[in-house]
Write an enzyme that holds these catalytic residues in place. Structure first.
Site, PDB file in Angstrom:
ATOM      1  N   SER A 130      28.902 -23.573  13.828  1.00 27.06           N
ATOM      2  CA  SER A 130      29.810 -24.508  14.452  1.00 27.06           C
ATOM      3  C   SER A 130      30.816 -23.770  15.227  1.00 27.06           C
ATOM      4  CB  SER A 130      30.772 -25.309  13.206  1.00 27.06           C
ATOM      5  OG  SER A 130      29.733 -25.890  12.215  1.00 27.06           O
ATOM      6  N   GLU A 164      22.635 -29.645  25.718  1.00 29.23           N
ATOM      7  CA  GLU A 164      21.913 -30.889  25.505  1.00 29.23           C
ATOM      8  C   GLU A 164      21.102 -31.093  26.708  1.00 29.23           C
ATOM      9  OE1 GLU A 164      23.524 -33.849  23.278  1.00 29.23           O
ATOM     10  OE2 GLU A 164      24.828 -32.659  22.271  1.00 29.23           O
ATOM     11  N   CYS A 275      31.883 -31.468  23.254  1.00 31.48           N
ATOM     12  CA  CYS A 275      32.507 -30.506  22.952  1.00 31.48           C
ATOM     13  C   CYS A 275      33.333 -30.023  23.956  1.00 31.48           C
ATOM     14  CB  CYS A 275      31.338 -29.320  22.722  1.00 31.48           C
ATOM     15  SG  CYS A 275      30.211 -29.576  21.111  1.00 31.48           S
ATOM     16  N   PHE A 337      25.751 -39.045  28.352  1.00 28.93           N
ATOM     17  CA  PHE A 337      26.815 -38.128  29.014  1.00 28.93           C
ATOM     18  C   PHE A 337      26.241 -37.154  29.825  1.00 28.93           C
ATOM     19  CE2 PHE A 337      26.808 -33.893  27.533  1.00 28.93           C
ATOM     20  CZ  PHE A 337      26.010 -33.592  26.582  1.00 28.93           C
ATOM     21  N   ARG A 345      28.132 -39.184  23.184  1.00 29.81           N
ATOM     22  CA  ARG A 345      29.377 -39.041  22.650  1.00 29.81           C
ATOM     23  C   ARG A 345      30.489 -38.505  23.988  1.00 29.81           C
ATOM     24  NH1 ARG A 345      27.920 -34.696  17.863  1.00 29.81           N
ATOM     25  NH2 ARG A 345      26.413 -34.044  19.426  1.00 29.81           N
ATOM     26  N   ARG A 432      27.327 -39.801  40.655  1.00 27.45           N
ATOM     27  CA  ARG A 432      26.580 -38.377  40.366  1.00 27.45           C
ATOM     28  C   ARG A 432      26.112 -37.707  41.563  1.00 27.45           C
ATOM     29  NH1 ARG A 432      27.532 -35.827  35.493  1.00 27.45           N
ATOM     30  NH2 ARG A 432      27.614 -37.618  33.773  1.00 27.45           N
TER      31      ARG A 432
HETATM   32  P1  NAD Z   1      26.246 -33.483  14.608  1.00 26.87           P
HETATM   33  O1  NAD Z   1      27.351 -34.549  14.214  1.00 26.87           O
HETATM   34  O2  NAD Z   1      25.157 -33.726  15.472  1.00 26.87           O
HETATM   35  O3  NAD Z   1      25.654 -32.665  13.285  1.00 26.87           O
HETATM   36  C1  NAD Z   1      26.558 -32.469  12.280  1.00 26.87           C
HETATM   37  C2  NAD Z   1      25.818 -32.653  10.880  1.00 26.87           C
HETATM   38  O4  NAD Z   1      26.572 -32.080  10.007  1.00 26.87           O
HETATM   39  C3  NAD Z   1      25.713 -34.207  10.813  1.00 26.87           C
HETATM   40  O5  NAD Z   1      24.524 -34.509  10.465  1.00 26.87           O
HETATM   41  C4  NAD Z   1      26.484 -34.313   9.346  1.00 26.87           C
HETATM   42  O6  NAD Z   1      26.060 -35.342   8.474  1.00 26.87           O
HETATM   43  C5  NAD Z   1      26.391 -33.078   8.659  1.00 26.87           C
HETATM   44  N1  NAD Z   1      27.293 -32.484   7.848  1.00 26.87           N
HETATM   45  C6  NAD Z   1      28.896 -32.702   7.720  1.00 26.87           C
HETATM   46  N2  NAD Z   1      29.240 -32.583   6.622  1.00 26.87           N
HETATM   47  C7  NAD Z   1      28.329 -31.899   5.878  1.00 26.87           C
HETATM   48  C8  NAD Z   1      28.213 -31.238   4.590  1.00 26.87           C
HETATM   49  N3  NAD Z   1      29.360 -30.980   3.954  1.00 26.87           N
HETATM   50  N4  NAD Z   1      27.104 -30.801   3.791  1.00 26.87           N
HETATM   51  C9  NAD Z   1      25.985 -31.235   4.729  1.00 26.87           C
HETATM   52  N5  NAD Z   1      25.836 -31.870   6.077  1.00 26.87           N
HETATM   53  C10 NAD Z   1      27.177 -32.138   6.736  1.00 26.87           C
HETATM   54  O7  NAD Z   1      27.003 -32.162  15.344  1.00 26.87           O
HETATM   55  P2  NAD Z   1      26.551 -31.246  16.444  1.00 26.87           P
HETATM   56  O8  NAD Z   1      26.319 -31.710  17.826  1.00 26.87           O
HETATM   57  O9  NAD Z   1      25.202 -30.689  15.699  1.00 26.87           O
HETATM   58  O10 NAD Z   1      27.566 -30.027  16.344  1.00 26.87           O
HETATM   59  C11 NAD Z   1      27.652 -29.056  15.210  1.00 26.87           C
HETATM   60  C12 NAD Z   1      28.650 -27.986  16.054  1.00 26.87           C
HETATM   61  O11 NAD Z   1      28.078 -27.106  16.773  1.00 26.87           O
HETATM   62  C13 NAD Z   1      30.046 -28.304  16.213  1.00 26.87           C
HETATM   63  O12 NAD Z   1      31.081 -27.581  15.862  1.00 26.87           O
HETATM   64  C14 NAD Z   1      29.732 -28.313  17.829  1.00 26.87           C
HETATM   65  O13 NAD Z   1      31.088 -28.018  18.461  1.00 26.87           O
HETATM   66  C15 NAD Z   1      28.996 -27.080  17.923  1.00 26.87           C
HETATM   67  N6  NAD Z   1      27.949 -27.043  19.134  1.00 26.87           N
HETATM   68  C16 NAD Z   1      27.536 -28.333  19.440  1.00 26.87           C
HETATM   69  C17 NAD Z   1      26.743 -28.274  20.508  1.00 26.87           C
HETATM   70  C18 NAD Z   1      25.976 -29.646  21.207  1.00 26.87           C
HETATM   71  O14 NAD Z   1      25.050 -29.304  22.130  1.00 26.87           O
HETATM   72  N7  NAD Z   1      25.919 -30.587  20.523  1.00 26.87           N
HETATM   73  C19 NAD Z   1      26.371 -26.956  21.387  1.00 26.87           C
HETATM   74  C20 NAD Z   1      27.109 -25.995  20.752  1.00 26.87           C
HETATM   75  C21 NAD Z   1      27.897 -25.961  19.728  1.00 26.87           C
HETATM   76  C1  UGA Z   2      28.039 -27.653  26.900  1.00 26.80           C
HETATM   77  C2  UGA Z   2      27.849 -26.159  27.386  1.00 26.80           C
HETATM   78  O1  UGA Z   2      27.018 -26.226  28.653  1.00 26.80           O
HETATM   79  C3  UGA Z   2      26.914 -25.514  26.350  1.00 26.80           C
HETATM   80  O2  UGA Z   2      26.920 -23.822  26.788  1.00 26.80           O
HETATM   81  C4  UGA Z   2      27.598 -25.522  25.125  1.00 26.80           C
HETATM   82  O3  UGA Z   2      26.834 -24.891  24.057  1.00 26.80           O
HETATM   83  C5  UGA Z   2      27.911 -27.020  24.598  1.00 26.80           C
HETATM   84  O4  UGA Z   2      28.770 -27.805  25.614  1.00 26.80           O
HETATM   85  C6  UGA Z   2      28.687 -27.258  23.204  1.00 26.80           C
HETATM   86  O5  UGA Z   2      29.428 -26.420  22.687  1.00 26.80           O
HETATM   87  O6  UGA Z   2      28.413 -28.205  22.869  1.00 26.80           O
HETATM   88  P1  UGA Z   2      26.533 -30.002  26.969  1.00 26.80           P
HETATM   89  O7  UGA Z   2      27.977 -30.472  26.589  1.00 26.80           O
HETATM   90  O8  UGA Z   2      25.353 -30.338  26.016  1.00 26.80           O
HETATM   91  O9  UGA Z   2      26.923 -28.151  27.080  1.00 26.80           O
HETATM   92  O10 UGA Z   2      26.370 -30.086  28.414  1.00 26.80           O
HETATM   93  P2  UGA Z   2      26.662 -29.703  29.867  1.00 26.80           P
HETATM   94  O11 UGA Z   2      25.338 -29.290  30.892  1.00 26.80           O
HETATM   95  O12 UGA Z   2      27.492 -28.450  29.908  1.00 26.80           O
HETATM   96  O13 UGA Z   2      27.497 -30.771  30.732  1.00 26.80           O
HETATM   97  C7  UGA Z   2      28.633 -31.178  30.189  1.00 26.80           C
HETATM   98  C8  UGA Z   2      29.040 -32.186  31.049  1.00 26.80           C
HETATM   99  O14 UGA Z   2      29.501 -31.731  32.121  1.00 26.80           O
HETATM  100  C9  UGA Z   2      28.026 -33.474  31.287  1.00 26.80           C
HETATM  101  O15 UGA Z   2      28.805 -34.730  31.151  1.00 26.80           O
HETATM  102  C10 UGA Z   2      27.678 -33.040  32.914  1.00 26.80           C
HETATM  103  O16 UGA Z   2      26.950 -34.212  33.214  1.00 26.80           O
HETATM  104  C11 UGA Z   2      28.786 -32.671  33.247  1.00 26.80           C
HETATM  105  N1  UGA Z   2      28.489 -31.594  34.411  1.00 26.80           N
HETATM  106  C12 UGA Z   2      28.124 -30.521  34.325  1.00 26.80           C
HETATM  107  C13 UGA Z   2      29.181 -32.051  35.725  1.00 26.80           C
HETATM  108  O17 UGA Z   2      29.940 -33.186  35.858  1.00 26.80           O
HETATM  109  N2  UGA Z   2      29.085 -31.269  36.928  1.00 26.80           N
HETATM  110  C14 UGA Z   2      28.286 -30.140  36.654  1.00 26.80           C
HETATM  111  O18 UGA Z   2      28.152 -29.239  37.608  1.00 26.80           O
HETATM  112  C15 UGA Z   2      27.779 -29.616  35.560  1.00 26.80           C
END
Ligand code: NAD
Ligand code: UGA
Length: 458
Positions: A130, A164, A275, A337, A345, A432
């Site tokens: 996380s 994503e 994020c 998004f 989100r 966009r």
């Molecule tokens: P998410 O909400 O999709 O998933 C988190 C999961 O953890 C949920 O399914 C929830 O039910 C579970 N959970 C919470 N408490 C728990 C517990 N005590 N025991 C077991 N399960 C539990 O979140 P996410 O998008 O996967 O993000 C997770 C972390 O990774 C965050 O810190 C986020 O900032 C980071 N992150 C996210 C992305 C992304 O693209 N979404 C990319 C890089 C980093």
């Molecule tokens: C972002 C980072 O790119 C990842 O490296 C990181 O791991 C992740 O956050 C995280 O910590 O959750 P993500 O949010 O999935 O990834 O997607 P991005 O491609 O970064 O886009 C984020 C937002 O910026 C989107 O709404 C996208 O449309 C927008 N964006 C991106 C712009 O408006 N302009 C750009 O040139 C690029």
């Protein structure tokens, strides 16, 4: 078959699911278990309809599920059996008490640390996956070592950088994998064990190591830098709109400087996703905590410009459509998004929808993957909105189209036909910059891109 290692991941979300699926796919010699407190999410991971849409994910999960990848709600059992535990629970912005609206809410994460402590009977490596505030590992160490049962835990920081929509590609071929550890003999040994896992498919030179605090901080800073580029280009888009400069041309010229680079310079309606905003606010909160107000203000500006960009989009629509949106029908093309995900989100489309309803416009929302999430996000106003999957059908009878998400399908639509079925004058607000603006203008639309002169028939 006896597995070489038992890997557990706590949290089966957008990060936990795909990252563990990739480890299981690349390392058949390991047994990978993913647990979650949400039984519906686990049931979905075990079904034919996975809980998240990510290109390429279905194929990998189908290949490894039941072979060396397992999904379960048996958290305690999973902890007992594991040698290495990745913690990938959500860390949203706190909504209550001290630091509300800024700091990370660490309740899920702390609960996990306590669960690990209670259920463990042997030494384990705990990996922070996380995104967490810098110095969180210290708190985790304190919780884990707060009983006298003699069990030793090593904490590592291994932030995830996947985006994503390109998650599988990013995991398969990452720019870098970062592993932070304590610089003690035990810390370094644990670090090397995690390096060995990634080395199954990631070239060694891309697996970088650091001290644990640098690793935690690097994740927040990476997201802050990426978001800062978007706010920088978006801030300039407003100047372009005043000066007849074109943001795409400016971005190309600026991005061709190899010191700057061309990526992440697409002007838009504003960044969304779970994020960027949360991590910058967290960084701002940390800076204030350490008395660094100037630094905090600097980074807070990135979020401020993002809010400004979304509001500017609404005000541009209002101005272009004769200063009233009341009773006008507006179709949002896209709600996710970003493209190639169903995730909504913090999608800019959420605040744009709410503002348009406030202006008493009638809304139609279309998206190939995110309509169910859109209905949930707008649950309190959903009776004022139509949700229609087919974009041509959605636009019929509307006064305007506003592009929210850069789905590829939108540029290939038959806009002649769409124009015929819309009310006149017909408007397109391309949040966009993905459509062919001069062609749309020729068809008859009044076209309002981001950061470029509008093309109007008035
Ligand atoms: P998410 O909400 O999709 O998933 C988190 C999961 O953890 C949920 O399914 C929830 O039910 C579970 N959970 C919470 N408490 C728990 C517990 N005590 N025991 C077991 N399960 C539990 O979140 P996410 O998008 O996967 O993000 C997770 C972390 O990774 C965050 O810190 C986020 O900032 C980071 N992150 C996210 C992305 C992304 O693209 N979404 C990319 C890089 C980093
Ligand atoms: C972002 C980072 O790119 C990842 O490296 C990181 O791991 C992740 O956050 C995280 O910590 O959750 P993500 O949010 O999935 O990834 O997607 P991005 O491609 O970064 O886009 C984020 C937002 O910026 C989107 O709404 C996208 O449309 C927008 N964006 C991106 C712009 O408006 N302009 C750009 O040139 C690029």
């Amino acid at each position: 078959m006896a597995f070489e290692k038992n890997i557990l991941c706590i949290g089966a979300g957008y990060v936990g699911g795909p990252t563990m699926a990739m480890i299981a796919h690349k390392c058949p010699q390991y047994r990978v278990m993913i647990v979650d407190i949400d039984p519906n999410r686990i049931a979905a991971w075990n079904s034919d309809t996975l809980p998240i849409y990510e290109p390429g994910l279905d194929e990998i999960v189908k290949e490894v599920r039941g072979r060396n990848l397992f999904f379960s709600t048996e958290i305690e059992e999973g902890i007992k059996e594991a040698d290495i535990i990745f913690v990938s629970v959500n860390t949203p912005t706190k909504t209550f008490g001290a630091g509300a609206g800024m700091a990370a809410d660490l309740q899920y994460w702390e609960k996990t640390a306590r669960q690990i402590r209670e259920a463990s009977h042997s030494h384990k490596i705990i990996v922070e996956k996380s995104t967490l505030p810098v110095k969180t590992a210290l708190a985790m160490e304190r919780i884990l070592t707060s009983t006298a049962n003699g069990i030793h835990f090593d904490i590592l920081s291994n932030p995830e950088f996947l985006a994503e929509g390109t998650g599988i590609k990013d995991l398969e071929n990452p720019d870098r994998v970062l592993i932070g550890s304590r610089e003690t003999p035990d810390g370094l040994k644990a670090r090397d064990e995690l390096v060995e896992i990634y080395a199954n498919w990631v070239p060694r030179e891309r697996i970088i190591t650091s001290n644990i605090w640098s690793s935690e901080l690097s994740k927040l800073v990476s997201n802050a830098f990426l978001a800062q580029r978007i706010s920088s280009i978006n801030s300039i888009s407003s100047l372009c709109e005043k000066t007849e400069a074109d943001i795409t041309e400016v971005a190309r010229a600026v991005g061709m400087d190899s010191r700057v680079g061309s990526k992440f310079l697409n002007a838009s309606i504003g960044f969304g996703g779970s994020c960027f905003k949360k991590d910058i606010l967290n960084l701002v909160y940390l800076c204030r905590h350490y008395g660094l107000d100037e630094v905090a203000d600097y980074w807070a500006g990135v979020v401020k410009i993002n809010d400004y960009q979304k509001e500017r989009f609404i005000l541009n629509m209002l101005g272009a459509m004769f200063n009233t949106l009341a009773g006008k029908k507006i179709c949002l093309f896209g709600f996710a998004f970003k493209a190639n995900t169903g995730d909504t989100r913090e999608s800019p489309a959420i605040s744009v929808s709410r503002r348009l309803v406030e202006e008493r416009a009638k809304l139609v929302i279309t998206d190939p993957r995110a309509l169910i999430n859109a209905e949930t996000d707008l649950g309190d106003i959903k009776e004022k909105i139509d949700f229609i999957e087919d974009p041509c059908e959605a636009a019929a009878g509307c006064d305007a189209i506003a592009v929210m998400t850069e789905w590829e399908i939108y540029s290939a639509l038959d806009f002649e036909k769409i124009y015929k079925n819309m009310r006149k004058p017909a408007f397109i607000f391309d949040g966009r910059n993905i459509l062919d603006h001069s062609n749309l203008f020729k068809i008859g639309f009044n076209v309002f891109p981001v950061g470029k002169p509008p093309l109007t028939h008035f």
